[in-house]
Design an enzyme around this catalytic site. Structure first.
Site, PDB file in Angstrom:
ATOM      1  CG  HIS A  46     -14.661 -36.719 -29.568  1.00 46.21           C
ATOM      2  ND1 HIS A  46     -14.193 -36.310 -28.349  1.00 46.21           N
ATOM      3  CD2 HIS A  46     -15.413 -37.805 -29.329  1.00 46.21           C
ATOM      4  CE1 HIS A  46     -14.628 -37.137 -27.411  1.00 46.21           C
ATOM      5  NE2 HIS A  46     -15.381 -38.051 -27.982  1.00 46.21           N
ATOM      6  CE  LYS A  63      -2.470 -27.755 -26.288  1.00 45.22           C
ATOM      7  NZ  LYS A  63      -3.829 -27.991 -25.860  1.00 45.22           N
ATOM      8  NE  ARG A  64      -0.690 -37.010 -31.672  1.00 49.19           N
ATOM      9  CZ  ARG A  64      -0.892 -38.206 -32.206  1.00 49.19           C
ATOM     10  NH1 ARG A  64      -1.267 -39.211 -31.444  1.00 49.19           N
ATOM     11  NH2 ARG A  64      -0.691 -38.418 -33.483  1.00 49.19           N
ATOM     12  CE  LYS A  66      -4.437 -30.996 -30.376  1.00 45.98           C
ATOM     13  NZ  LYS A  66      -5.245 -30.833 -29.154  1.00 45.98           N
ATOM     14  CB  THR A 123      -9.242 -32.996 -21.464  1.00 45.94           C
ATOM     15  OG1 THR A 123      -8.343 -33.737 -22.308  1.00 45.94           O
ATOM     16  CG2 THR A 123     -10.681 -33.311 -21.829  1.00 45.94           C
ATOM     17  CE  LYS A 130      -5.689 -34.475 -19.157  1.00 44.81           C
ATOM     18  NZ  LYS A 130      -4.921 -35.041 -20.295  1.00 44.81           N
TER      19      LYS A 130
HETATM   20  C1  PLP Z   1      -4.998 -34.789 -21.574  1.00 45.53           C
HETATM   21  C2  PLP Z   1      -4.145 -35.436 -22.575  1.00 45.53           C
HETATM   22  C3  PLP Z   1      -4.284 -35.113 -23.924  1.00 45.53           C
HETATM   23  C4  PLP Z   1      -5.248 -34.061 -24.414  1.00 45.53           C
HETATM   24  O1  PLP Z   1      -4.615 -32.791 -24.394  1.00 45.53           O
HETATM   25  P1  PLP Z   1      -5.239 -31.529 -25.132  1.00 45.53           P
HETATM   26  O2  PLP Z   1      -4.397 -30.395 -24.666  1.00 45.53           O
HETATM   27  O3  PLP Z   1      -6.647 -31.420 -24.647  1.00 45.53           O
HETATM   28  O4  PLP Z   1      -5.146 -31.768 -26.581  1.00 45.53           O
HETATM   29  C5  PLP Z   1      -3.455 -35.735 -24.832  1.00 45.53           C
HETATM   30  N1  PLP Z   1      -2.540 -36.650 -24.447  1.00 45.53           N
HETATM   31  C6  PLP Z   1      -2.369 -36.967 -23.151  1.00 45.53           C
HETATM   32  C7  PLP Z   1      -1.322 -37.960 -22.788  1.00 45.53           C
HETATM   33  C8  PLP Z   1      -3.164 -36.386 -22.174  1.00 45.53           C
HETATM   34  O5  PLP Z   1      -2.986 -36.735 -20.890  1.00 45.53           O
END
Ligand code: PLP
Length: 815
Positions: A368, A551-552, A557, A659, A663
């Site tokens: 990952h 995101k985190r 990022k 991911t 979404k």
């Molecule tokens: C989808 C999701 C992530 C991943 O987000 P990225 O933008 O791909 O880093 C992290 N936390 C939550 C709660 C999510 O639903």
């Protein structure tokens, strides 16, 4: 597992499907299982009674699923993951059991609305972010695709911390997610396992390889499982979560009687600590041994359970790999490889070669990351102390492996040193990624670029040795959770457009929306959905461009890049208050690892900038910055449907896949992004004219580093960039953020300044597109229409065909 044991076989009545039946069952749950009455039931009583009523309907399907799957004796998929970010369960289970309307009806006599009850449903936050959420999406899709599978994980008492803002900075609180109990889980104490730690090994007379491990400490692993229903199918799989506890003997009654209360329970406490907390990623050295303990605990309990299940229907160990594929979700469960060797060789007395052949064919590994600091290694001395037998086995595996390398690349001592499972530079360490590659049949990255970079950089030596082992499986997301549940309005529009909701488990059908992208009435509906979602979110003016970065928090990022853009917009508006500014709401959400100070400085600066802008009467009407606290799946489900613009701006070559990008695109947000992770594939699918691209690519980024990168050159050359950084340093935002500026000007690990101008130019293109409402809406519809590929159902189909080599086992419907 005979047919006779099932409900039909014992003449148990079937749960009814009418509103009346459902209400009867709900009232019965309230009365008999909660022990209360309609008059005195609290909201929580109503919630739990409802959860049990819904769960009963899934339990029936679960019993039939297990019977059908065991009867078939298939190759089972076992997904091993240290994290599952499952999201709230009630709404999902209502949808997957088709009982949402019945539930709303049935609650009426209790004087409760379904919305009120849903608010009591707590999300089990057993993961940090993307990796844990991927695990949740994949088990959802495995069930939806009728693949016999079990997810294994740890039932942490405390999940990912709760984040709040204090003085604009991140504060953390423990997440006691199951404080009120968890109505969704079934404890299975009879399946508990005993796990050893520490101790020593002893030779076994007459056997050169077998050893007897005498652990110095033992702990019980007690499982419970939650149901994982498939959508629009009968299958209900499970996720089985292990919780650590001390044995009965771990409570010292004599010490307790002597008043030594703490000492009396210390052994039990030490055992229970193993499943006490989810570890934040990027954590400090502190408690590292506990983390290795967690990993081994998960692997040991799960493998014994897998073997127990295998032996229900099979006898010959040579069939094990044909009946079992264990997918390792990153390296956290890699110690399962030496553990299976130990079980086969030491406990079941197979010879080494036979055990190794079985083991290698049983595992597959998903990598990952590309960040070198995220590639897990453990000090040899820690392994030696905690898992002495496993270290011996790892040495043996390594010895055999290095002979194989030597045979392929005779005399290449450098390569042998690089590939060894034991790293020898400085402190000797066990390299978990190497162990994972050596001990598995297939290794995959999670997006095309990521898989390519794995083969060409981090794991190049291994790809030279075993080219066929390396594959790509691009991640995906659950369309049920992230479109249907998150965005019911859009789902209705899509279903109307496509003439039904079959797209929910056949997401390629979204392509049929393309023809509607030029239909003015459809566009108008599309826009009104987005607007209504923004009104619900209430983060800012629903007519403003809602620009989200959720995101985190991590420097790679690049939330700091978004922030520099915000500061520049602020400066531009101040200088030209009467400009034709497009109103924007910039929404950030995300947690920083508690020990990750640089990320926390960025959070603090975001909030300081937000406050400065909010207090500025000239700028505030045009620009608003919002930080939404405690990003989790539930919050993601609220924000994503309201987003116009999706920020996917990591430094190219650093984000494995992402991911969140999928979404958002599926919910009709347009992406501004770099050529990183799955952004590349999103862009290829939606078309380059429907994607806002900027920045260095992965190759250029690597080049820039090699050629000597000097962030100050960008600072000197670019007046607006200089103004943004100078403002921070001059204390324009409450004196906050100098650490951020210092790091950007000093080293700028992730080339933020190098991409600044390109990013700003690209944001102007975004604004041009936004001014043309029809153009924007068309682009938005096409993003949704063309992203069907990013369904986790497709991801699972790829794994099933290319890595697991398993076929669906449908569960017959009743009647
Ligand atoms: C989808 C999701 C992530 C991943 O987000 P990225 O933008 O791909 O880093 C992290 N936390 C939550 C709660 C999510 O639903």
């Amino acid at each position: 597992m005979g047919r006779m044991d099932l409900r039909q076989g014992i003449g148990l009545r079937r749960l009814g499907s009418t509103a009346d039946d459902f209400q009867q069952d709900l009232l019965s749950s309230l009365y008999y299982r909660k022990g209360t009455t309609v008059e005195s039931a609290s909201a929580r009583d109503a919630y739990e009674a409802l959860a049990l009523t819904v769960r009963d309907r899934l339990a029936d399907r679960r019993a039939r699923t297990a019977a059908a799957q065991f009867a078939h004796n298939p190759r089972w998929v076992y997904y091993l993951s240290a994290e599952y970010l499952l999201g709230a369960q009630l709404e999902q289970n209502l949808l997957y059991s088709g009982t949402g309307d019945l539930a709303a009806q049935a609650l009426k006599p209790l004087g409760r609305s379904l919305e009120e009850i849903e608010d009591l449903d707590v999300e089990p936050g057993l993961g940090n972010g993307g990796l844990g959420r991927l695990a949740a999406c994949l088990i959802d899709s495995m069930a939806t695709r009728d693949i016999p599978a079990v997810g294994y994980g740890i039932r942490y008492d405390f999940g990912i911390f709760k984040q709040s803002l204090e003085d604009g900075g991140q504060a953390e609180r423990a997440d006691d997610w199951a404080f009120h109990g968890n109505p969704w889980e079934f404890p299975a104490p009879d399946d508990r396992q005993t796990v050893g730690f520490y101790g020593h090994t002893e030779p076994v007379p007459g056997s050169p390889v077998r050893k007897r491990w005498v652990p110095g400490e033992t702990v019980l692993g007690e499982p419970s499982h939650m149901l994982v229903p498939g959508y629009n199918t009968e299958t209900v799989n499970i996720v089985r979560l292990w919780r650590a506890r001390g044995s009965e003997a771990s409570f010292d009654l004599s010490r307790f009687s002597a008043g030594q209360y703490a000492e009396a329970v210390q052994e039990a406490v030490r055992a229970e600590n193993i499943s006490k907390v989810l570890y934040p990623d990027d954590s400090t050295e502190l408690g590292r041994e506990l983390r290795l303990k967690q990993q081994y605990f998960l692997c040991s309990c799960s493998l014994r359970d897998i073997i127990r299940r295998f032996r229900l229907r099979n006898e010959n160990w040579d069939d094990f790999a044909d009946k079992t594929i264990i997918q390792l979700n990153d390296t956290h469960p890699t110690v399962a490889i030496p553990e299976l060797m130990r079980l086969l060789v030491d406990e079941y007395e197979l010879d080494w070669d036979r055990a190794w052949s079985i083991t290698r064919r049983t595992f597959a590994y998903t990598c990952h990351t590309l960040l070198p600091e995220a590639l897990e290694t453990w000090p040899v001395h820690m392994f030696e102390r905690l898992l002495p037998r496993h270290l011996e086995i790892i040495y043996l595996i390594n010895m055999h492996f290095l002979r194989e390398v030597e045979a392929h690349f005779p005399g290449d001592a450098d390569r042998i040193r690089r590939m060894s499972i034991i790293g020898e530079n400085g402190e000797r360490r066990v390299r978990m990624a190497h162990l994972a590659v050596v001990g598995t049949e297939a290794v995959n990255g999670v997006a095309e670029l990521h898989s390519k970079l794995l083969r060409e950089t981090v794991l190049q030596d291994f790809a030279d040795l075993w080219p066929a082992k390396f594959q790509n499986v691009t991640n995906g997301i659950s369309p049920r959770r992230f479109i249907r549940l998150a965005n019911p309005r859009l789902s209705e529009v899509i279903s109307d457009g496509l003439g039904g909701d079959g797209w929910l488990n056949d997401l390629d059908r979204l392509a049929e929306l393309e023809s509607l992208a030029d239909d003015p009435a459809f566009r108008e509906r599309w826009r009104s959905v987005k607007r209504a979602n923004k009104v619900d979110l209430a983060a800012g003016d629903p007519d403003s461009l809602t620009d989200v970065m959720i995101k985190r928090f991590h420097e790679y990022k690049r939330q700091q890049l978004k922030l520099l853009h915000v500061i520049t917009m602020y400066h531009r508006i101040r200088e030209n208050p009467n400009g034709d500014w497009i109103p924007r709401t910039v929404l950030f959400a995300g947690k920083a690892a508690p020990a990750y100070h640089a990320a926390k400085h960025i959070i603090r600066l975001i909030n300081a900038v937000a406050a400065t802008i909010a207090a500025d009467p000239v700028v505030a009407p045009h620009l608003r910055v919002v930080f939404a606290e405690n990003y989790n799946v539930t919050l993601a489900e609220r924000i994503i449907p309201a987003a116009d613009l999706s920020e996917q701006i990591s430094l190219a070559g650093k984000e494995a896949s992402g991911t969140g990008n999928m979404k958002l695109a599926l919910n009709g947000a347009l992406t501004i992004g770099t050529l990183d992770g799955a952004n590349i594939e999103i862009r290829a699918h939606v078309g380059e004219e429907n994607f806002f691209l900027f920045g260095l690519d992965a190759f250029q980024a690597a080049e820039a580093r090699i050629n000597g990168y000097h962030p100050r050159e960008h600072y000197e050359r670019d007046a607006e960039l200089r103004a943004a950084l100078d403002a921070i340093n001059a204390g324009a935002f409450g004196g906050v953020g100098r650490e951020v500026a210092e790091s950007l000007l000093g080293w700028d690990e992730y080339l933020t300044l190098a991409d600044y101008r390109s990013y700003l130019d690209c944001q102007e293109e975004v604004e041009r597109a936004w001014r043309d409402r029809d153009r924007w809406t068309r682009m938005s519809i096409l993003n949704t229409a063309r992203c069907g590929f990013f369904s986790a159902d497709r991801t699972v189909a790829d794994y099933a065909a290319r890595i697991w080599r398993v076929a669906p086992v449908p569960v017959p419907r009743e009647d």
